[in-house]
Design a protein around this motif. Structure first.
Motif, PDB file in Angstrom:
ATOM      1  N   ARG A   9       0.544  -1.085   0.117  1.00 18.12           N
ATOM      2  CA  ARG A   9      -0.130  -0.019  -0.060  1.00 18.12           C
ATOM      3  C   ARG A   9       0.935   1.223  -0.003  1.00 18.12           C
ATOM      4  O   ARG A   9       2.189   1.280   0.588  1.00 18.12           O
ATOM      5  N   ASP A  10       0.302   2.303  -0.406  1.00 15.72           N
ATOM      6  CA  ASP A  10       0.996   3.664  -0.476  1.00 15.72           C
ATOM      7  C   ASP A  10       1.041   4.211   1.120  1.00 15.72           C
ATOM      8  O   ASP A  10       0.243   3.865   1.906  1.00 15.72           O
ATOM      9  N   VAL A  22      -2.257  10.648   1.629  1.00 13.25           N
ATOM     10  CA  VAL A  22      -1.644   9.350   1.378  1.00 13.25           C
ATOM     11  C   VAL A  22      -0.522   9.968   0.166  1.00 13.25           C
ATOM     12  O   VAL A  22      -0.638  10.765  -0.432  1.00 13.25           O
ATOM     13  N   ASP A  24       0.787   9.253  -2.748  1.00 12.48           N
ATOM     14  CA  ASP A  24       0.525   8.398  -4.026  1.00 12.48           C
ATOM     15  C   ASP A  24       1.688   7.663  -4.615  1.00 12.48           C
ATOM     16  O   ASP A  24       2.820   8.493  -5.178  1.00 12.48           O
ATOM     17  N   GLY A  25       1.663   6.540  -4.853  1.00 11.86           N
ATOM     18  CA  GLY A  25       2.922   6.006  -5.494  1.00 11.86           C
ATOM     19  C   GLY A  25       4.069   5.682  -4.475  1.00 11.86           C
ATOM     20  O   GLY A  25       5.189   5.057  -5.002  1.00 11.86           O
ATOM     21  N   GLN A  27       5.676   3.435  -1.789  1.00 16.74           N
ATOM     22  CA  GLN A  27       5.303   2.174  -1.083  1.00 16.74           C
ATOM     23  C   GLN A  27       6.986   1.546  -0.347  1.00 16.74           C
ATOM     24  O   GLN A  27       7.979   2.223  -1.120  1.00 16.74           O
ATOM     25  N   GLY A  62       3.952   2.411  -8.086  1.00 24.78           N
ATOM     26  CA  GLY A  62       3.045   3.697  -8.589  1.00 24.78           C
ATOM     27  C   GLY A  62       3.941   4.828  -9.131  1.00 24.78           C
ATOM     28  O   GLY A  62       3.351   5.649  -9.427  1.00 24.78           O
ATOM     29  N   ARG A  66       8.462  10.632  -4.043  1.00 27.44           N
ATOM     30  CA  ARG A  66       8.040  12.083  -3.501  1.00 27.44           C
ATOM     31  C   ARG A  66       9.321  12.932  -2.950  1.00 27.44           C
ATOM     32  O   ARG A  66       8.962  13.415  -1.752  1.00 27.44           O
TER      33      ARG A  66
END
Length: 394
Positions: A9-10, A22, A24-25, A27, A62, A66
């Motif tokens: 999951r993220d 969250v 995104d991408g 993990q 994903g 970041r």
């Protein structure tokens, strides 16, 4: 802030005000994270220490990371004995571990086979002065030999408050303070406690299930004037608190709960505030109502209670015994049936300009406090000052 890391999951960030984000991408391979944590626990190198907290993020399915730090398994320091991330469990008996020199905490979740599939990173920091708004209570504790209980749900800020209370009692009030630190969460990881508790001493607990024994040992062997205990939760710990209170040692403790009402309904923790029992009264005493009444069994181990209502907002029971008696009669905070509503229950918070504001929940309590000018506030040196707001808190 908490960072929730789950396999596949993220990553999710949870903030103290209840919001979440969250990533995104982003993990995290749990095997890499566990290898970092095991090496951190073993103290294999300074690089491993840093990797244990921040070097776990890698590029997930994903997309990018970041901007989070990246650490590949091949870059991790190696030990003489190989690490088996699938079965590794670097945590203590309560499922937690810390990082030396910090207040951060990491907890793991295992499946039926013992493999860790989720981690929670709690990013903690010291907030000096957060207890200034309760300096009048702390001063009263020192002068009148009283004790304080902090009540709130998990993650509400109870431990942050206890850190600064410990510091204030030790450095401002000049008391001999011992902190019972079962998870090294108050004073941080390592033998030298974090500066956040000031001159207070720290008493570590080998096994969380036996926290009651170090509590008694600290009183018997080290003669503290104040004992600070976080997360009182078992019958043995409750019994130890009551025993210590009878010995004349001041207590500062915390417990999980939402309000004083929820605490009274908790059969294990209710003795902290005197306990509750059912009694049968006669016809004249019942006044035509039910003959079964709820009464407090004995004196509370604590004389005052702080309910953590949310970020930057607290309800204070300055006379806990009276608050319990009124609740058992159905006259809790926010009720306004008569003049029996107490002025010893207040709401405290910081205003938008960081002034400390005290208000009341009912018009009766507000009017009585206004006319009596009750409960003057004493603020510590360098605090932000206190003002009283007699407008009804809505």
């Amino acid at each position: 802030m908490e960072v929730a890391v789950d396999e596949g999951r993220d990553v999710v960030l949870r903030f103290v005000d209840g919001t979440r984000k969250v990533l995104d991408g982003v993990q995290v391979p749990l095997s890499t994270a566990m290898e970092c944590l095991v090496k951190t626990k073993n103290g294999s190198s300074s690089k491993g220490r840093n990797a244990g907290l921040w070097g776990i993020f890698s590029r997930g399915q994903g997309g990018g990371n970041r901007g989070a730090p990246q650490e590949e398994p091949s870059q991790l320091p190696s030990d003489n004995q190989p690490v088996d991330p699938a079965k590794a469990w670097p945590f203590s008996s309560d499922g937690r571990m810390g990082v030396t020199g910090t207040l951060h905490r990491i907890s793991g979740i295992r499946n039926q086979d013992g493999r860790v599939y989720a981690l929670t990173y709690r990013i903690s920091r010291h907030m000096p002065g957060v207890a200034d708004i309760f300096m009048d209570i702390l001063s009263s504790m020192c002068d009148k030999n009283s004790s304080l209980l902090v009540l709130g749900p998990p993650g509400a800020g109870k431990t942050t408050l206890l850190r600064d209370i410990s510091r204030q009692l030790a450095d401002v009030c000049g008391k001999s303070v011992i902190v019972i630190d079962k998870s090294n969460e108050i004073g941080g990881e390592g033998e030298t406690p974090h500066p956040c508790i000031g001159g207070a001493r720290r008493f570590t607990v080998p096994l969380r299930e036996q926290q009651h024994d170090p509590m008694i040992e600290a009183v018997q062997n080290h003669s503290p004037q104040v004992l600070v205990v976080d997360e009182i939760r078992t019958a043995n710990e409750v019994a130890a608190v009551n025993d210590i209170a009878l010995r004349g040692v001041l207590m500062v403790g915390s417990a999980h709960g939402t309000t004083l009402t929820s605490l009274l309904k908790n059969e294990v923790l209710a003795p902290l505030v005197g306990g509750v029992c059912k009694v049968t009264v006669g016809d004249q005493a019942s006044g035509g109502m039910s003959k079964t009444k709820l009464e407090r069994v004995g004196p509370p181990a604590f004389t005052a209670l702080i309910e953590v209502l949310g970020y930057n907002k607290w309800r204070v029971h300055l006379d806990l015994a009276k608050s319990v008696d009124l609740l058992l009669k159905g006259l809790g905070p926010g009720t306004e049936p008569s003049e029996s509503v107490p002025t010893h229950t207040e709401l405290r918070q910081y205003s938008h300009d960081q002034k400390m504001v005290v208000s009341f929940e009912t018009n009766v309590a507000q009017a009585r406090a206004y006319h009596a000018r009750a409960l003057p506030i004493q603020a510590s040196d360098g605090s932000r000052g206190m003002e009283r707001n007699y407008a009804l808190a809505l």
